[in-house]
Design a protein around this motif. Sequence first.
Motif, PDB file in Angstrom:
ATOM      1  N   ASN A 104      22.024  19.954  29.659  1.00  0.00           N
ATOM      2  CA  ASN A 104      21.751  21.244  28.165  1.00  0.00           C
ATOM      3  C   ASN A 104      20.840  20.744  27.027  1.00  0.00           C
ATOM      4  OD1 ASN A 104      21.808  23.403  30.323  1.00  0.00           O
ATOM      5  ND2 ASN A 104      24.245  22.838  29.220  1.00  0.00           N
ATOM      6  N   GLY A 105      20.057  18.982  27.077  1.00  0.00           N
ATOM      7  CA  GLY A 105      19.293  18.213  26.946  1.00  0.00           C
ATOM      8  C   GLY A 105      19.981  17.227  25.531  1.00  0.00           C
ATOM      9  N   THR A 106      21.483  17.701  25.718  1.00  0.00           N
ATOM     10  CA  THR A 106      22.491  16.298  24.694  1.00  0.00           C
ATOM     11  C   THR A 106      22.880  15.553  26.164  1.00  0.00           C
ATOM     12  OG1 THR A 106      23.115  18.493  24.069  1.00  0.00           O
ATOM     13  CG2 THR A 106      25.392  16.839  24.097  1.00  0.00           C
ATOM     14  N   PRO A 107      22.569  14.069  25.762  1.00  0.00           N
ATOM     15  CA  PRO A 107      23.099  13.252  26.742  1.00  0.00           C
ATOM     16  C   PRO A 107      25.269  13.963  26.766  1.00  0.00           C
ATOM     17  CG  PRO A 107      22.164  12.684  24.765  1.00  0.00           C
ATOM     18  CD  PRO A 107      22.396  13.393  24.491  1.00  0.00           C
ATOM     19  N   VAL A 108      25.056  13.255  28.267  1.00  0.00           N
ATOM     20  CA  VAL A 108      26.527  12.926  28.857  1.00  0.00           C
ATOM     21  C   VAL A 108      26.422  11.414  28.864  1.00  0.00           C
ATOM     22  CG1 VAL A 108      27.083  15.937  28.771  1.00  0.00           C
ATOM     23  CG2 VAL A 108      26.228  14.024  30.810  1.00  0.00           C
ATOM     24  N   ILE A 109      26.281  10.781  29.249  1.00  0.00           N
ATOM     25  CA  ILE A 109      26.018   9.557  30.404  1.00  0.00           C
ATOM     26  C   ILE A 109      25.060   8.375  29.494  1.00  0.00           C
ATOM     27  CG2 ILE A 109      26.427   7.752  31.614  1.00  0.00           C
ATOM     28  CD1 ILE A 109      27.109  10.144  32.968  1.00  0.00           C
ATOM     29  N   ILE A 110      25.306   7.818  28.652  1.00  0.00           N
ATOM     30  CA  ILE A 110      23.789   6.561  28.132  1.00  0.00           C
ATOM     31  C   ILE A 110      24.225   5.495  28.423  1.00  0.00           C
ATOM     32  CG2 ILE A 110      23.121   5.536  25.986  1.00  0.00           C
ATOM     33  CD1 ILE A 110      24.034   7.933  24.518  1.00  0.00           C
ATOM     34  N   ALA A 111      23.439   4.696  29.207  1.00  0.00           N
ATOM     35  CA  ALA A 111      23.387   3.056  29.797  1.00  0.00           C
ATOM     36  C   ALA A 111      22.399   2.275  29.321  1.00  0.00           C
ATOM     37  CB  ALA A 111      23.493   3.774  31.621  1.00  0.00           C
ATOM     38  N   GLU A 112      22.479   0.840  30.020  1.00  0.00           N
ATOM     39  CA  GLU A 112      21.241   0.776  28.960  1.00  0.00           C
ATOM     40  C   GLU A 112      21.360  -0.591  30.359  1.00  0.00           C
ATOM     41  OE1 GLU A 112      22.993  -1.133  25.147  1.00  0.00           O
ATOM     42  OE2 GLU A 112      22.414   0.328  24.100  1.00  0.00           O
ATOM     43  N   HIS A 113      20.180  -1.474  30.267  1.00  0.00           N
ATOM     44  CA  HIS A 113      19.704  -2.500  31.473  1.00  0.00           C
ATOM     45  C   HIS A 113      19.613  -3.776  30.803  1.00  0.00           C
ATOM     46  CE1 HIS A 113      15.360  -2.954  31.342  1.00  0.00           C
ATOM     47  NE2 HIS A 113      15.419  -1.545  31.089  1.00  0.00           N
ATOM     48  N   ASN A 165      31.258  14.042  33.833  1.00  0.00           N
ATOM     49  CA  ASN A 165      30.328  13.953  33.851  1.00  0.00           C
ATOM     50  C   ASN A 165      29.085  14.288  34.398  1.00  0.00           C
ATOM     51  OD1 ASN A 165      31.136  14.669  30.083  1.00  0.00           O
ATOM     52  ND2 ASN A 165      32.515  13.424  30.922  1.00  0.00           N
ATOM     53  N   ILE A 166      29.040  13.513  35.110  1.00  0.00           N
ATOM     54  CA  ILE A 166      27.918  12.706  36.134  1.00  0.00           C
ATOM     55  C   ILE A 166      27.668  13.793  36.997  1.00  0.00           C
ATOM     56  CG2 ILE A 166      28.650  11.993  37.939  1.00  0.00           C
ATOM     57  CD1 ILE A 166      26.219   9.888  38.277  1.00  0.00           C
ATOM     58  N   ALA A 167      28.942  14.960  37.093  1.00  0.00           N
ATOM     59  CA  ALA A 167      28.292  16.533  37.947  1.00  0.00           C
ATOM     60  C   ALA A 167      27.833  17.099  37.257  1.00  0.00           C
ATOM     61  CB  ALA A 167      30.279  16.978  37.851  1.00  0.00           C
ATOM     62  N   ARG A 168      27.677  17.401  35.219  1.00  0.00           N
ATOM     63  CA  ARG A 168      27.093  17.729  34.882  1.00  0.00           C
ATOM     64  C   ARG A 168      25.671  17.733  34.889  1.00  0.00           C
ATOM     65  NH1 ARG A 168      30.850  17.112  29.948  1.00  0.00           N
ATOM     66  NH2 ARG A 168      29.210  17.813  28.770  1.00  0.00           N
ATOM     67  N   VAL A 169      24.970  16.243  35.281  1.00  0.00           N
ATOM     68  CA  VAL A 169      23.805  16.242  34.636  1.00  0.00           C
ATOM     69  C   VAL A 169      22.464  16.723  35.179  1.00  0.00           C
ATOM     70  CG1 VAL A 169      22.137  14.191  34.899  1.00  0.00           C
ATOM     71  CG2 VAL A 169      24.206  13.640  34.585  1.00  0.00           C
ATOM     72  N   ASP A 170      21.860  17.531  34.444  1.00  0.00           N
ATOM     73  CA  ASP A 170      20.646  17.950  34.594  1.00  0.00           C
ATOM     74  C   ASP A 170      19.126  17.720  34.266  1.00  0.00           C
ATOM     75  OD1 ASP A 170      20.362  19.514  31.994  1.00  0.00           O
ATOM     76  OD2 ASP A 170      21.284  20.588  32.412  1.00  0.00           O
ATOM     77  N   ALA A 171      18.895  15.951  34.143  1.00  0.00           N
ATOM     78  CA  ALA A 171      17.516  16.353  33.161  1.00  0.00           C
ATOM     79  C   ALA A 171      18.532  14.340  33.647  1.00  0.00           C
ATOM     80  CB  ALA A 171      17.699  16.818  32.096  1.00  0.00           C
ATOM     81  N   VAL A 172      17.423  13.680  33.723  1.00  0.00           N
ATOM     82  CA  VAL A 172      17.460  12.278  33.535  1.00  0.00           C
ATOM     83  C   VAL A 172      16.163  12.235  32.147  1.00  0.00           C
ATOM     84  CG1 VAL A 172      16.854  10.017  34.561  1.00  0.00           C
ATOM     85  CG2 VAL A 172      18.215  11.748  35.375  1.00  0.00           C
ATOM     86  N   ASN A 173      16.829  10.910  31.106  1.00  0.00           N
ATOM     87  CA  ASN A 173      15.176  10.046  30.227  1.00  0.00           C
ATOM     88  C   ASN A 173      15.720   9.042  30.043  1.00  0.00           C
ATOM     89  OD1 ASN A 173      13.920  10.783  28.192  1.00  0.00           O
ATOM     90  ND2 ASN A 173      14.886  11.173  26.557  1.00  0.00           N
ATOM     91  N   ILE A 174      14.760   8.371  29.820  1.00  0.00           N
ATOM     92  CA  ILE A 174      14.469   6.786  29.283  1.00  0.00           C
ATOM     93  C   ILE A 174      14.002   6.927  27.906  1.00  0.00           C
ATOM     94  CG2 ILE A 174      13.717   4.791  29.992  1.00  0.00           C
ATOM     95  CD1 ILE A 174      13.666   5.281  32.340  1.00  0.00           C
ATOM     96  N   VAL A 175      14.801   5.828  26.594  1.00  0.00           N
ATOM     97  CA  VAL A 175      14.609   6.180  25.151  1.00  0.00           C
ATOM     98  C   VAL A 175      14.213   4.551  25.182  1.00  0.00           C
ATOM     99  CG1 VAL A 175      14.828   6.864  23.342  1.00  0.00           C
ATOM    100  CG2 VAL A 175      14.891   8.801  25.449  1.00  0.00           C
ATOM    101  N   GLY A 176      13.462   3.914  25.347  1.00  0.00           N
ATOM    102  CA  GLY A 176      13.721   2.859  24.510  1.00  0.00           C
ATOM    103  C   GLY A 176      14.112   2.080  26.290  1.00  0.00           C
ATOM    104  N   ASP A 177      15.205   1.356  25.885  1.00  0.00           N
ATOM    105  CA  ASP A 177      15.959   0.925  26.663  1.00  0.00           C
ATOM    106  C   ASP A 177      16.746   1.209  27.540  1.00  0.00           C
ATOM    107  OD1 ASP A 177      17.174   0.280  24.415  1.00  0.00           O
ATOM    108  OD2 ASP A 177      17.745  -1.725  25.094  1.00  0.00           O
ATOM    109  N   LYS A 178      16.669   2.927  26.718  1.00  0.00           N
ATOM    110  CA  LYS A 178      18.773   3.140  27.489  1.00  0.00           C
ATOM    111  C   LYS A 178      17.875   4.411  27.728  1.00  0.00           C
ATOM    112  CE  LYS A 178      20.715   2.445  22.418  1.00  0.00           C
ATOM    113  NZ  LYS A 178      22.094   1.962  23.174  1.00  0.00           N
ATOM    114  N   LEU A 179      18.880   4.531  28.418  1.00  0.00           N
ATOM    115  CA  LEU A 179      18.869   5.308  29.856  1.00  0.00           C
ATOM    116  C   LEU A 179      19.462   6.983  29.573  1.00  0.00           C
ATOM    117  CD1 LEU A 179      17.843   6.944  32.870  1.00  0.00           C
ATOM    118  CD2 LEU A 179      19.842   5.701  33.446  1.00  0.00           C
ATOM    119  N   GLN A 180      18.876   7.756  30.080  1.00  0.00           N
ATOM    120  CA  GLN A 180      20.250   9.607  29.081  1.00  0.00           C
ATOM    121  C   GLN A 180      20.326   9.546  30.202  1.00  0.00           C
ATOM    122  OE1 GLN A 180      18.098  10.560  25.782  1.00  0.00           O
ATOM    123  NE2 GLN A 180      19.381   9.341  24.578  1.00  0.00           N
ATOM    124  N   LEU A 181      21.159  10.677  31.176  1.00  0.00           N
ATOM    125  CA  LEU A 181      21.627  11.498  31.931  1.00  0.00           C
ATOM    126  C   LEU A 181      22.098  12.670  31.093  1.00  0.00           C
ATOM    127  CD1 LEU A 181      23.370   9.292  34.409  1.00  0.00           C
ATOM    128  CD2 LEU A 181      21.243  10.135  34.121  1.00  0.00           C
TER     129      LEU A 181
END
Length: 135
Positions: free
Chosen positions: A126-135, A107-123
């Motif tokens: 095509n606009g759909t989160p494939v990996i979600i992370a928190e810190h 899934n990380i190989a498919r990433v084309d954008a990075v977004n931060i929403v609140g405390d979540k990192l979204q990879l």
Amino acid sequence: MRAIMIGTVLAMTALAGCKSDSPDPLEALAPNVIWKVTEIAGTPVPAKVEVTLSHPEKGLIAGSSGCNRYNGRISTQDGRVRIGELAGTRMMCPPDVMEVEGAFHSNIARVDAVNIVGDKLQLLENGTPVIIAEH
């Protein structure tokens, strides 16, 4: 005189388009903050499996993919995030951990954008989160 002005404008425009460093898609993230991956392709990461993502320096990502450590390059090209092939250790773990690790890598190989929403990192792909992370 007009030809000189046109030539100068064209030269300045060409130089403006040439930048030596591509922008860092994770520039908004603090260096060395460790993000814990909580979801891969819509599936929660089991609590016993630690998948992480960090940004140790410009253009680099690193972390744990569940069983092994990884690192790789991240850049932008034509306005899209590009994650290069990841290098990593080659340990074997139980099958359920290896399954999570495989999902992370595919899934990380498919990433084309990075977004931060609140405390979540979204990879995103095509606009759909494939990996979600928190810190």
